[in-house]
Enzyme design. Structure first.
Site, PDB file in Angstrom:
ATOM      1  N   LYS A 117      26.019  51.128  90.320  1.00 37.64           N
ATOM      2  CA  LYS A 117      24.792  50.528  89.800  1.00 37.64           C
ATOM      3  C   LYS A 117      23.656  51.532  89.743  1.00 37.64           C
ATOM      4  O   LYS A 117      22.784  51.423  88.880  1.00 37.64           O
ATOM      5  CB  LYS A 117      24.384  49.310  90.644  1.00 37.64           C
ATOM      6  CG  LYS A 117      25.281  48.112  90.397  1.00 37.64           C
ATOM      7  CD  LYS A 117      24.566  46.808  90.669  1.00 37.64           C
ATOM      8  CE  LYS A 117      25.489  45.630  90.381  1.00 37.64           C
ATOM      9  NZ  LYS A 117      24.886  44.339  90.730  1.00 37.64           N
ATOM     10  N   LYS A 199      37.260  45.053  82.954  1.00 35.07           N
ATOM     11  CA  LYS A 199      37.041  43.691  83.427  1.00 35.07           C
ATOM     12  C   LYS A 199      36.134  42.947  82.437  1.00 35.07           C
ATOM     13  O   LYS A 199      35.226  43.563  81.866  1.00 35.07           O
ATOM     14  CB  LYS A 199      36.371  43.782  84.803  1.00 35.07           C
ATOM     15  CG  LYS A 199      36.374  42.497  85.595  1.00 35.07           C
ATOM     16  CD  LYS A 199      35.829  42.746  86.994  1.00 35.07           C
ATOM     17  CE  LYS A 199      35.094  41.500  87.475  1.00 35.07           C
ATOM     18  NZ  LYS A 199      34.573  41.634  88.816  1.00 35.07           N
ATOM     19  N   LYS A 202      29.663  40.561  80.856  1.00 35.07           N
ATOM     20  CA  LYS A 202      28.659  40.118  79.893  1.00 35.07           C
ATOM     21  C   LYS A 202      28.038  41.289  79.127  1.00 35.07           C
ATOM     22  O   LYS A 202      27.411  41.084  78.100  1.00 35.07           O
ATOM     23  CB  LYS A 202      27.577  39.297  80.594  1.00 35.07           C
ATOM     24  CG  LYS A 202      26.972  39.987  81.789  1.00 35.07           C
ATOM     25  CD  LYS A 202      26.285  38.990  82.711  1.00 35.07           C
ATOM     26  CE  LYS A 202      25.688  39.671  83.917  1.00 35.07           C
ATOM     27  NZ  LYS A 202      26.535  39.769  85.080  1.00 35.07           N
TER      28      LYS A 202
END
Ligand code: TRP
Length: 333
Positions: A117, A199, A202
């Site tokens: 992240k 995976k 969104k």
């Protein structure tokens, strides 16, 4: 929840940072549903975690409410489990501070999700992003959870939570229950329809099916799903990741086994197969979407649910936090 004393406790949460997807349904909520009669379950909308990366305030508020409506529409029952919003129970942030004082900088630096992240949000690497796993440990430990259903990507955080709890117990005596991660095997990893090596996420909207997508959008996304250059509908995640992902989805949506699904589509082209998978998902999500929409038109009802949830959650959380305050040597309030 009459005999809570004998039931084991479960805690889990999902961030309201986007729409709930087919991946979150298959990997988490469906599983949460199955657990609620056997365990004493606490399910949270983790808005404090969501703001570790920048959110649009109006959208965050709307997503929290939508997520609650979806939890309910998926079958989570406020009579059987506690459903609440993390920021409504201030004990999470309080315990997080105390646990942070018992967590090493080096431990947090090793977290894979932090490394990922902080690359994705290189212009905004906040202290909150760094201490995210400590807040997650507070979530779990406040409720003395025995087990934590999570995706494989969260296993490292649950292990850190155990380490923190163990260290704390070592210093102050038994305070926290050590939680076990509960990682579902089947349907745990739903891959992107566009790119079955990744995976479902969104950040790739065409490869991602949302719980509230309209039927025509769901059908389109499945029609365009990436397969391979063969023609046989066969489960082989290594050689045929796209088809295998579709088979897992079909199996989970229809309740048939993968072998039954293979037999059903043997000799048929990918076109027929992809349409059938799309249709199965349309039918699976139809009642959920309709019920979510109905609930969202009744804000007062949803408010009642999350207020009652926060009250019940707080009763448990306060008990743990009081004990922690006493153990670390804070003067009694
Ligand atoms: N970090 C989890 C995720 O992104 C969400 C989460 C926050 C969570 N607190 C939790 C999951 C406590 C389980 C238990 O998926």
């Amino acid at each position: 929840m009459g005999d809570t004393a004998v039931k084991k406790r479960i805690f889990s949460g999902i961030q309201p940072s986007g729409e709930l997807t087919l991946g979150s349904y298959m990997g988490a909520i469906r599983n949460w549903n199955a657990l609620q009669s056997e365990y004493d379950c606490v399910y949270c909308i983790v808005d404090l975690h969501a703001i570790t990366v920048r959110q649009d305030p109006a959208q965050l508020r709307r997503r929290c409410l939508t997520q609650l409506a979806q939890y309910l529409a998926c079958g989570l029952d406020p009579e059987k489990c506690i459903l609440f919003v993390q920021s409504h129970v201030p004990e999470h942030a309080e315990l997080s501070w105390i646990l942070g004082c018992h967590t090493q900088f080096g431990e947090l630096s090793r977290m894979t999700q932090f490394k990922q992240k902080s690359q994705q949000h290189a212009d905004n690497i906040t202290a909150g992003l760094f201490t995210y796993p400590v807040l997650m440990a507070a979530d779990i430990l406040l409720y003395q959870a025995d087990a934590v259903p999570v995706g494989a990507d969260q296993k490292q955080h649950v292990e850190l939570c155990r380490d923190i709890a163990q260290r704390f117990n070592g210093v102050y005596g038994d305070v926290f229950t050590l939680p076990e991660p509960l990682i579902p095997k089947v349907g745990a990893r739903i891959m992107s329809l566009n790119n079955p090596a990744n995976k479902m996420s969104k950040s790739d909207p065409e490869g991602c099916v949302n719980l509230l997508d309209k039927p025509e959008d769901i059908r389109r996304k499945f029609k365009r799903a990436v397969t391979d250059s063969e023609t046989s509908v066969r489960y082989d995640p290594e050689a045929k990741p796209g088809v295998s992902n579709l088979l897992s989805i079909y199996s989970a949506a229809s309740g048939k086994s993968v072998a039954e699904a293979e037999a059903e589509f043997s000799g048929q082209g990918y076109g027929v197969f992809k349409n059938a998978v799309g249709e199965a998902v349309v039918e699976l999500f139809r009642p959920i979407r309709e019920e979510s929409e109905r609930l969202l038109s009744d804000k007062a009802y949803l408010e009642g649910i999350y207020r009652q949830g926060a009250e019940r959650a707080r009763a448990v959380a306060i008990r743990t936090l009081r004990k922690v305050h006493r153990k670390v040597g804070f003067l009694s309030r």
